[in-house]
Design a protein around this motif. Sequence first.
Motif, PDB file in Angstrom:
ATOM      1  N   LEU A  20      -4.755  -1.183   8.420  1.00 33.90           N
ATOM      2  CA  LEU A  20      -4.169  -0.614   7.202  1.00 33.90           C
ATOM      3  C   LEU A  20      -5.228  -0.363   6.135  1.00 33.90           C
ATOM      4  CD1 LEU A  20      -0.784  -2.437   6.545  1.00 33.90           C
ATOM      5  CD2 LEU A  20      -1.149  -0.032   6.992  1.00 33.90           C
ATOM      6  N   ASN A  21      -6.245  -1.249   6.108  1.00 34.62           N
ATOM      7  CA  ASN A  21      -7.279  -1.117   5.081  1.00 34.62           C
ATOM      8  C   ASN A  21      -8.201   0.079   5.304  1.00 34.62           C
ATOM      9  OD1 ASN A  21      -7.295  -4.443   5.818  1.00 34.62           O
ATOM     10  ND2 ASN A  21      -6.582  -3.727   3.844  1.00 34.62           N
ATOM     11  N   LEU A  34      -7.018   3.084   6.116  1.00 35.29           N
ATOM     12  CA  LEU A  34      -6.247   4.321   5.969  1.00 35.29           C
ATOM     13  C   LEU A  34      -6.041   4.670   4.502  1.00 35.29           C
ATOM     14  CD1 LEU A  34      -3.390   3.701   8.570  1.00 35.29           C
ATOM     15  CD2 LEU A  34      -5.415   5.103   8.883  1.00 35.29           C
ATOM     16  N   ILE A  55      -2.376   6.214  -1.889  1.00 34.02           N
ATOM     17  CA  ILE A  55      -2.035   4.946  -2.527  1.00 34.02           C
ATOM     18  C   ILE A  55      -3.280   4.074  -2.611  1.00 34.02           C
ATOM     19  CG2 ILE A  55      -1.367   3.586  -0.491  1.00 34.02           C
ATOM     20  CD1 ILE A  55       0.698   3.855  -3.659  1.00 34.02           C
ATOM     21  N   LYS A  56      -3.410   3.388  -3.727  1.00 32.88           N
ATOM     22  CA  LYS A  56      -4.561   2.504  -3.905  1.00 32.88           C
ATOM     23  C   LYS A  56      -4.091   1.081  -3.629  1.00 32.88           C
ATOM     24  CE  LYS A  56      -8.227   1.831  -7.317  1.00 32.88           C
ATOM     25  NZ  LYS A  56      -8.620   2.152  -8.692  1.00 32.88           N
ATOM     26  N   ASP A  57      -4.509   0.542  -2.491  1.00 32.30           N
ATOM     27  CA  ASP A  57      -3.987  -0.780  -2.113  1.00 32.30           C
ATOM     28  C   ASP A  57      -4.961  -1.897  -2.451  1.00 32.30           C
ATOM     29  OD1 ASP A  57      -5.919  -0.614  -0.150  1.00 32.30           O
ATOM     30  OD2 ASP A  57      -4.514   0.137   1.344  1.00 32.30           O
ATOM     31  N   VAL A  58      -5.883  -1.608  -3.355  1.00 34.71           N
ATOM     32  CA  VAL A  58      -6.844  -2.645  -3.732  1.00 34.71           C
ATOM     33  C   VAL A  58      -6.252  -3.437  -4.891  1.00 34.71           C
ATOM     34  CG1 VAL A  58      -9.183  -3.101  -4.508  1.00 34.71           C
ATOM     35  CG2 VAL A  58      -8.712  -1.152  -3.025  1.00 34.71           C
ATOM     36  N   ASN A  59      -6.294  -4.747  -4.768  1.00 39.86           N
ATOM     37  CA  ASN A  59      -5.685  -5.595  -5.791  1.00 39.86           C
ATOM     38  C   ASN A  59      -6.608  -5.779  -6.995  1.00 39.86           C
ATOM     39  OD1 ASN A  59      -3.181  -6.152  -4.611  1.00 39.86           O
ATOM     40  ND2 ASN A  59      -4.137  -7.613  -3.223  1.00 39.86           N
ATOM     41  N   GLU A  73      -2.339   3.195  -9.620  1.00 38.87           N
ATOM     42  CA  GLU A  73      -1.979   2.711  -8.288  1.00 38.87           C
ATOM     43  C   GLU A  73      -2.246   3.774  -7.242  1.00 38.87           C
ATOM     44  OE1 GLU A  73       1.754   0.917  -7.865  1.00 38.87           O
ATOM     45  OE2 GLU A  73       1.510  -0.394  -9.587  1.00 38.87           O
TER      46      GLU A  73
END
Lengths: 486, 384
Positions: free
Chosen positions: B30-31, B33, B56-60, B66
């Motif tokens: 997932l990381n 993509l 989508i930005k999935d970095v916390n 976002e």
Amino acid sequence: MNLVYNLKKNKCILKSELMDCEDVVFRDIAIDGGKSFCIIYAAQMVDKQLLTTNILKPIIHGELSSESIKDVIPSGQVEESSLIEECTCKIFNGAAVVLIDNEDYAIIIDGISGYKNRSIMPSEAEPTVKGPKDSFTESLFTNMSLVRKRLLNKHCKCKIMKMGKYTQNSTAVMYIDAIANAKMVDEVFRRLNAVKNEEILSGNYIEEFIADSPNSLYPTALISDRPDRVVASLLDGRVAILQDNNPDAVIVPSIFIDFFKTPDDYYEKYWVSTLFRFIRYMGFLVTIFLPSIYIAVTTFNQELLPTSLIITLAKQRDGVPLPASLETFLMYVSFLAIREAGTRLPRGVGETVSIVGGIIVGDASVRAGLVSPAVVVITALTGITSFLTPSTQLTSVTGYLKFISLIASSFIGIWGIFLVFIINMGHIEYLRSFGVPYMSPVSPLVIEDLDDLLFRAPVWELTNKPFFLFSNKYKSHIEHMSKMKK
Amino acid sequence: MIIIKRKFIIVLFMVIISLTICGCWNHNELNSLGIILGAGIEKIDPDTYEVTIQTIKDVNENTKDEYIITSAKGRTVFEADRNISLNLSRKNYWPHTKIAILGHQLAEDGILPAVDFFIREPQRRVNVNFILCNDTSEALFSSTGDYDSVSSLSVLKIIDESKYNGYGINTNIVKLVEESESLTGAALIDEIKILSKNNQGSSANMHNKSIALNRVGVFYKYKLVGYIPAKDTLFVNLIRNNIKNAVFPIDINNEGKDTMTIEISKSSTKINPIIENGNYIADVDIKIKGKIAEYSGKKDIQKITQEDINESFKNKMEGGINRVFDGAKSEIGVDFFNIGNKFANKFPYLLKLSQDEWKEIFIKNVVIRPHVTIDIDYTGKINQ
């Protein structure tokens, strides 16, 4: 070897047979009339009080002659035997053997055994909320009595045979001859006789020895320590095998759905039981496939997830160094390790291990960024659902299948899961339990028995109707069992 | 025994081969993509396309954004898409794309390259919603929705929620192609307008802008030929039998303003095509179920009869249908009601006509005869 007419000689023979068995007592008694007796017993196996009052005192006081001893001795089970082998066996079984001068036989007085048995306790393996609480103990006769008092009918048969060359363990085969298929009962005896000389120490030994497919992951003989379950199985037309020194009864034939049933199913209203049975089936599937589905949808088939869910999962996986498959696999192994450690340790320590495992390994590893929270949730969820399966025999199966589907989905995603599912279904279809197809009554379809499958039908639909598969009425599948076993 | 062993070995061999040969060619963590939620396609000049994506930005991180907006140009749509990877560190992942914004120039020149781009590759889904925008796709992606921080999701929800007003069309690629390839050749695509939140419209900060359904673009043979107001799509949806819920105010007392609001809860339309003396007559029978949602007139409501309500509703509804239909014939000249397909169903020989020939017939010879009946539900009503 047989006894002879000489007491001294008989005593010598038995002493030589029982050489180095220092727990065996040879008590010589000579009474006024010149008659001599020798009473032989195992010191730790008899009740001293009973031995004194019922055997020693009457003989010493001359109340018993060699002719009348068999008829008037105050004990329930008295028999003659001239076989030395039988005498030695009975001695270790808690009987007293009386050798009489100038007689070529011995009197075996049973019913004076005094070794301690565990009292009847509630079942730990299959506890129920409602219904009877008693469970089997290590005494065969106690276990038989627990079954007998529930089946007050002459058709309930019980045949006892000795198994094991050294253990000589009493094994009882119980069935209801009016219901059970005679060929199946014969087959049970045939298989038991084939392993008669094997040393059998637990119910699992019997299952492995006589199962149709002992190498299969799936159990084909149900092991239960509940007398009510055994009775229900006998009423279905099955056969129960009980053993001395063993609190587990082996019930054959057993099919796939049997491992999802609990006695509670029949002590609750049918719609309550139906709901919980459905949850158990779901739990079985979730346990096997949820971790592998997680791997498949996060590494191969991301399009299968709703967008909002994949966004959440992607955010959770931020910074996790391990691939999802390895992460899931390691968490699963950790869970197994915690479970195993908790099982083997004393209760107090076991609880500590569980807490440490749950909080430290779960929470801390998420905080450390080693695993994603979703994997912890999945591991915990499948850990719980794995215990939804009432039978511990099937719990281990789900563990293996989960591991296999994890590997398959790590390689080829959702197709791997399908592959495991199809091969698994093919294997289950192939299985038989004493000739009865393992997936019956679904495959082959036996409509009459479907009322106790996915749902539990009301009791008025179930009572007075023996489970069709195993009864005399349904013979076609059992016809093949002899051929198959050969 | 030997047979069983042989079977086992064959099955084992098959399993191992299937596992190893299939390999891990499409293994993606997932990381790795870039999950695309929205894409914009624009034609910069005759030989250049620009593709803009919102991933989508999935970095916390403690950042407000976002999502990431990236764009690239290319001679084709696909090339532009691939060029995005030159300035994005992750692999573009299309299956979760919700909307595709078609640029104004592309819409006028023809949206077929965009349609082809989405249909040809299985990873790009055909249920993507095509939309138009009154601004650039980057501006739309930069704007914020009311609840969702990602505008692509907001757009989708706005289009979906518009069904409660009877407005909007909600066109995905399958529907678009189906309509564009039919006898009428007409399709409709919603247009989204970027609104300024502070109503000044001059703020440079795009985050202060929100979005709303504006109007509907009319396409003929995949080319934009005109617009109809969002409110008029209620009548289009009625004729297309596509109404789930709607709100329809009527002037009950001839007070010169709408004083009663009818909430339409159910609608059923049947079109009976008739060809008479070279005229193509469509008898449109619309049956509506609804209830009175509001009354604000001066006249005592006790004195208003059911017939009054029915009559007012019927007149206004039929008037609206006729007005929009006449507009379609005279102003745009395209049968976006899909009446041509109804004629073709009954008279299959019409399928031999080209789309241009039907367009000619539609403008000159097609007449619509709407007949609206309404059944008002109210508390205490007993159906016989």
